[in-house]
Scaffold this active site. Structure first.
Site, PDB file in Angstrom:
ATOM      1  N   LYS A  50      69.696  34.042  50.766  1.00 36.81           N
ATOM      2  CA  LYS A  50      68.802  35.385  50.497  1.00 36.81           C
ATOM      3  C   LYS A  50      68.516  35.958  51.373  1.00 36.81           C
ATOM      4  CE  LYS A  50      64.965  35.507  47.211  1.00 36.81           C
ATOM      5  NZ  LYS A  50      65.529  36.341  46.217  1.00 36.81           N
ATOM      6  N   ARG A  63      64.854  26.421  51.322  1.00 41.86           N
ATOM      7  CA  ARG A  63      66.019  27.610  51.030  1.00 41.86           C
ATOM      8  C   ARG A  63      65.973  28.771  52.240  1.00 41.86           C
ATOM      9  NH1 ARG A  63      66.349  30.553  45.114  1.00 41.86           N
ATOM     10  NH2 ARG A  63      64.727  31.714  45.981  1.00 41.86           N
TER      11      ARG A  63
HETATM   12  N1  PXG Z   1      69.507  35.755  41.886  1.00 40.70           N
HETATM   13  C1  PXG Z   1      69.341  36.882  42.747  1.00 40.70           C
HETATM   14  C2  PXG Z   1      70.213  37.556  43.405  1.00 40.70           C
HETATM   15  C3  PXG Z   1      67.673  36.582  42.968  1.00 40.70           C
HETATM   16  O1  PXG Z   1      67.265  37.361  43.944  1.00 40.70           O
HETATM   17  C4  PXG Z   1      67.458  34.854  41.625  1.00 40.70           C
HETATM   18  C5  PXG Z   1      68.556  34.769  41.304  1.00 40.70           C
HETATM   19  C6  PXG Z   1      66.448  33.592  40.802  1.00 40.70           C
HETATM   20  O2  PXG Z   1      66.131  32.818  41.853  1.00 40.70           O
HETATM   21  P1  PXG Z   1      64.615  31.933  41.784  1.00 40.70           P
HETATM   22  O3  PXG Z   1      64.816  31.102  42.843  1.00 40.70           O
HETATM   23  O4  PXG Z   1      63.587  32.971  42.103  1.00 40.70           O
HETATM   24  O5  PXG Z   1      64.662  31.472  40.359  1.00 40.70           O
HETATM   25  C7  PXG Z   1      66.814  35.737  42.437  1.00 40.70           C
HETATM   26  C8  PXG Z   1      65.454  35.806  42.733  1.00 40.70           C
HETATM   27  C9  PXG Z   1      61.957  40.503  43.502  1.00 40.70           C
HETATM   28  C10 PXG Z   1      61.923  39.258  43.562  1.00 40.70           C
HETATM   29  O6  PXG Z   1      60.629  40.820  44.269  1.00 40.70           O
HETATM   30  C11 PXG Z   1      63.464  38.683  43.277  1.00 40.70           C
HETATM   31  C12 PXG Z   1      63.653  37.244  43.039  1.00 40.70           C
HETATM   32  C13 PXG Z   1      62.559  36.475  42.954  1.00 40.70           C
HETATM   33  C14 PXG Z   1      61.364  36.894  42.893  1.00 40.70           C
HETATM   34  C15 PXG Z   1      61.147  38.190  43.233  1.00 40.70           C
HETATM   35  O7  PXG Z   1      62.672  41.616  43.370  1.00 40.70           O
HETATM   36  N2  PXG Z   1      64.999  36.958  42.760  1.00 40.70           N
END
Ligand code: PXG
Length: 295
Positions: free
Chosen positions: A151, A52
Site C-alpha cells: 500500500k 500491513r
Molecule cells: N484495493 C485498493 C487498491 C485499496 O486502496 C482496498 C482494496 C480495500 O482494502 P481494505 O483494507 O480497506 O479493506 C483498498 C483500500 C481512501 C481510502 O481514502 C482507500 C482505501 C481504504 C480507505 C480509504 O481513498 N483503500
C-alpha cells in the site's frame, strides 16, 4: 478549533502540519500508508492494518522509526486531542526529506504522520440499489513492477482508472491484471456470488490484500457460505448472480451494473444482503478489532 495532526511524535495544528517539498513522499510517491476506521471508538482490525503497514514498508526497504505500539498509542492520542470518538485514520510514512534524485540514500529519515478526520462514504442510495461500475482500460500494475500488495503512496495507476470511472459517470472502476483476469477496483476489492458460492480474485492476481476482504471471507464461512479465491474473467462478472465490493470506507457495497450489463436481477442479492447484515453485526459487537470467533 482546527484539527490536530500527529507528526513525527508531536501534535500540531492541521494547517501547521506540512511536508517539505524535498520530501520523497511528494517528489516520488516514495512512502506507504494505511486507511483505517473506527467503530464505537475502536480502530477496526488495527493490528492487521499495522502489520500491513510494516510489511509494505519492509517491501520498499523503509524502516519505520516507531513500534506498532507507539503508532497505535499515537492514533488514540490524536483522536483524543481532536475530541473524536469515531474517525477515519490516515497513517502515513514517507521516505522523508532528501536531495533531488530518486535514490533514497540521500534522505534523512522518514516523515510519519497521522490524520484523524471524517469518513467519506458512498451515498446511502448506492447501498440500497447497488452501484454501477465500469472496467477500466488502465491495467493494474503487475506485481513484478510494483506489487499491489504494497500500500504505497504511488496511486497513479488507481487514479487513472478512477478518472475513467468519473468520465463514464460511475463511482468505481474495475481493473484487470495484465493477463486479463479481474484484479480489484481502484480502492475496493471485488467479489461475486455464483450458485451460492462467494468468489473473489486471489492475492496472486495482483491486488491489495484488503482487510475488509479478509473479514468478509471469514464471515461467509461463519454463515455457512462457501467462499473461494479464484481467478475471474470479466465474463464471470457479467454472468454472476450477485456482485459486491469491499473496503474500509465502502464496507460491503452491492454492484448491480458492470459496463452497462445488469448483474443478476439488477438488485442487491440475498447473499450480499446477508453479508452486509453480518458485517454490521460484527462491527457493532465488542471485539471487532480481532478476527471473528477469536477469544
Ligand atoms: N484495493 C485498493 C487498491 C485499496 O486502496 C482496498 C482494496 C480495500 O482494502 P481494505 O483494507 O480497506 O479493506 C483498498 C483500500 C481512501 C481510502 O481514502 C482507500 C482505501 C481504504 C480507505 C480509504 O481513498 N483503500
Amino acid at each position: 478549533m482546527s484539527l490536530k495532526v500527529w507528526m513525527n511524535g508531536e501534535l500540531v495544528a492541521a494547517e501547521e502540519a506540512k511536508i517539505g517539498v524535498y520530501d520523497h513522499g511528494l517528489l516520488y510517491g516514495d512512502g506507504v500508508f494505511e486507511g483505517i476506521r473506527t467503530y464505537q471508538g475502536i480502530a477496526f482490525r488495527l493490528q492487521q492494518h499495522l502489520e500491513r503497514l510494516y510489511r509494505s514498508a519492509e517491501a520498499i526497504r523503509l524502516v519505520i522509526p516507531y513500534t506498532p505500539q507507539q503508532l497505535s498509542g499515537a492514533i488514540y492520542e490524536t483522536m483524543k486531542a481532536n475530541g473524536q470518538s469515531e474517525a477515519y485514520i490516515r497513517l502515513a510514512v514517507t521516505r522523508g526529506v532528501g536531495d533531488l534524485g530518486v535514490d533514497p540514500i540521500t534522505t534523512k529519515g522518514p516523515t510519519v504522520f497521522i490524520i484523524t478526520d471524517k469518513m467519506a462514504l458512498y451515498p446511502k442510495e448506492m447501498y440500497e440499489k447497488g452501484m454501477s461500475i465500469i472496467t477500466a482500460k488502465t491495467i493494474r500494475t503487475p506485481s513484478g513492477s510494483l506489487n499491489p500488495k504494497i500500500k504505497s503512496m504511488n496511486y497513479l495507476n488507481n487514479i487513472l482508472a478512477k478518472i475513467e470511472a468519473s468520465d463514464a459517470g460511475v463511482a468505481e472502476a474495475l481493473m484487470l491484471n495484465y493477463e486479463g483476469y479481474v484484479a480489484e477496483c481502484t480502492g475496493d476489492n471485488i467479489f461475486i456470488v455464483r450458485e451460492g458460492k462467494v468468489l473473489t480474485s486471489p492475492v496472486a492476481s495482483g491486488i491489495l490484500e484488503g482487510i475488509t476482504r479478509d473479514c468478509v471471507l471469514e464471515l461467509a464461512g461463519q454463515n455457512g457460505i462457501e467462499a473461494k479465491e479464484t481467478n475471474l474473467l470479466p465474463d464471470d462478472l457479467y454472468g454472476a448472480d450477485e456482485c459486491f465490493l469491499t473496503g474500509t470506507a465502502a464496507e460491503i457495497i452491492p454492484v448491480t451494473k458492470i459496463d452497462g450489463r445488469t448483474i443478476g436481477t439488477g438488485e442487491p442479492g440475498p447473499i450480499t444482503k446477508l453479508l452486509i447484515e453480518s458485517f454490521h453485526k460484527y462491527v457493532n459487537s465488542q471485539g471487532h478489532s480481532k478476527p471473528p470467533g477469536s477469544p
